[in-house]
Design a protein around this motif. Structure first.
Motif, PDB file in Angstrom:
ATOM      1  N   ILE A   3      -0.718   0.796   2.892  1.00 28.76           N
ATOM      2  CA  ILE A   3      -1.654  -0.305   2.694  1.00 28.76           C
ATOM      3  C   ILE A   3      -1.083  -1.554   3.369  1.00 28.76           C
ATOM      4  CG2 ILE A   3      -2.813  -1.763   0.987  1.00 28.76           C
ATOM      5  CD1 ILE A   3      -3.749   1.153   1.007  1.00 28.76           C
ATOM      6  N   THR A   4      -1.919  -2.245   4.115  1.00 27.87           N
ATOM      7  CA  THR A   4      -1.533  -3.486   4.776  1.00 27.87           C
ATOM      8  C   THR A   4      -2.044  -4.664   3.953  1.00 27.87           C
ATOM      9  OG1 THR A   4      -1.694  -2.430   6.928  1.00 27.87           O
ATOM     10  CG2 THR A   4      -1.710  -4.825   6.901  1.00 27.87           C
ATOM     11  N   SER A   5      -1.165  -5.626   3.745  1.00 25.41           N
ATOM     12  CA  SER A   5      -1.506  -6.827   2.985  1.00 25.41           C
ATOM     13  C   SER A   5      -1.431  -8.029   3.919  1.00 25.41           C
ATOM     14  CB  SER A   5      -0.511  -6.983   1.833  1.00 25.41           C
ATOM     15  OG  SER A   5      -0.672  -8.208   1.191  1.00 25.41           O
ATOM     16  N   LYS A   7      -2.078 -12.126   4.048  1.00 20.89           N
ATOM     17  CA  LYS A   7      -2.326 -13.370   3.320  1.00 20.89           C
ATOM     18  C   LYS A   7      -3.388 -14.170   4.064  1.00 20.89           C
ATOM     19  CE  LYS A   7       0.449 -17.229   1.633  1.00 20.89           C
ATOM     20  NZ  LYS A   7       1.808 -17.775   1.584  1.00 20.89           N
ATOM     21  N   THR A   8      -4.484 -14.506   3.369  1.00 26.02           N
ATOM     22  CA  THR A   8      -5.601 -15.196   4.022  1.00 26.02           C
ATOM     23  C   THR A   8      -5.819 -16.626   3.545  1.00 26.02           C
ATOM     24  OG1 THR A   8      -7.147 -14.295   2.403  1.00 26.02           O
ATOM     25  CG2 THR A   8      -6.836 -13.039   4.438  1.00 26.02           C
ATOM     26  N   ASP A  68      -4.661 -15.826  -1.742  1.00 25.07           N
ATOM     27  CA  ASP A  68      -5.692 -14.841  -1.434  1.00 25.07           C
ATOM     28  C   ASP A  68      -5.113 -13.866  -0.411  1.00 25.07           C
ATOM     29  OD1 ASP A  68      -7.657 -16.025  -3.059  1.00 25.07           O
ATOM     30  OD2 ASP A  68      -8.111 -17.468  -1.476  1.00 25.07           O
ATOM     31  N   THR A  69      -5.341 -12.579  -0.665  1.00 28.78           N
ATOM     32  CA  THR A  69      -4.797 -11.542   0.196  1.00 28.78           C
ATOM     33  C   THR A  69      -5.851 -10.470   0.459  1.00 28.78           C
ATOM     34  OG1 THR A  69      -2.638 -11.894  -0.852  1.00 28.78           O
ATOM     35  CG2 THR A  69      -2.897  -9.888   0.422  1.00 28.78           C
ATOM     36  N   ASP A  70      -5.961 -10.061   1.723  1.00 20.67           N
ATOM     37  CA  ASP A  70      -6.825  -8.940   2.090  1.00 20.67           C
ATOM     38  C   ASP A  70      -5.963  -7.681   2.155  1.00 20.67           C
ATOM     39  OD1 ASP A  70      -9.085 -10.481   2.302  1.00 20.67           O
ATOM     40  OD2 ASP A  70      -9.003 -10.653   4.484  1.00 20.67           O
ATOM     41  N   LEU A  71      -6.462  -6.622   1.542  1.00 19.82           N
ATOM     42  CA  LEU A  71      -5.770  -5.331   1.574  1.00 19.82           C
ATOM     43  C   LEU A  71      -6.605  -4.351   2.395  1.00 19.82           C
ATOM     44  CD1 LEU A  71      -4.794  -4.976  -2.196  1.00 19.82           C
ATOM     45  CD2 LEU A  71      -3.359  -5.778  -0.319  1.00 19.82           C
ATOM     46  N   SER A  72      -5.929  -3.570   3.220  1.00 20.22           N
ATOM     47  CA  SER A  72      -6.627  -2.562   4.018  1.00 20.22           C
ATOM     48  C   SER A  72      -5.710  -1.378   4.272  1.00 20.22           C
ATOM     49  CB  SER A  72      -7.130  -3.158   5.337  1.00 20.22           C
ATOM     50  OG  SER A  72      -6.043  -3.630   6.092  1.00 20.22           O
ATOM     51  N   GLU A  73      -6.324  -0.277   4.693  1.00 20.00           N
ATOM     52  CA  GLU A  73      -5.525   0.909   5.016  1.00 20.00           C
ATOM     53  C   GLU A  73      -5.154   0.892   6.475  1.00 20.00           C
ATOM     54  OE1 GLU A  73      -6.521   4.581   2.481  1.00 20.00           O
ATOM     55  OE2 GLU A  73      -8.430   3.819   3.245  1.00 20.00           O
TER      56      GLU A  73
END
Length: 73
Positions: A3-5, A7-8, A68-73
């Protein structure tokens, strides 16, 4: 899968005491400061709240950092 995190965004929530109401219960006001630099350190952010606190007539009782953080694969 990893998982990639990313910071937004960073913001601060400042909580001020407004004193007691007519029933003796403490009242509070919360203010948010948004769109802060993603590179700002905790010391930088807290230093900013110290400067702002001196411009307020109400007592600062709490400071929260919100990331705020976006998580993606």
């Amino acid at each position: 899968m990893a998982i990639t995190s990313i910071k937004t965004g960073t913001s601060l929530k400042l909580k001020y005491s407004l004193g007691l109401n007519e029933k003796g219960v403490e009242k509070f006001k919360t203010t948010s400061i948004k769109n802060l630099s993603l590179d700002a350190t905790d010391d930088d952010l807290f230093g900013m709240t110290t400067l702002m606190k001196d411009m307020q007539s109400n007592s600062l009782v709490d400071v929260k950092k919100v990331v705020d953080t976006d998580l993606s694969e």
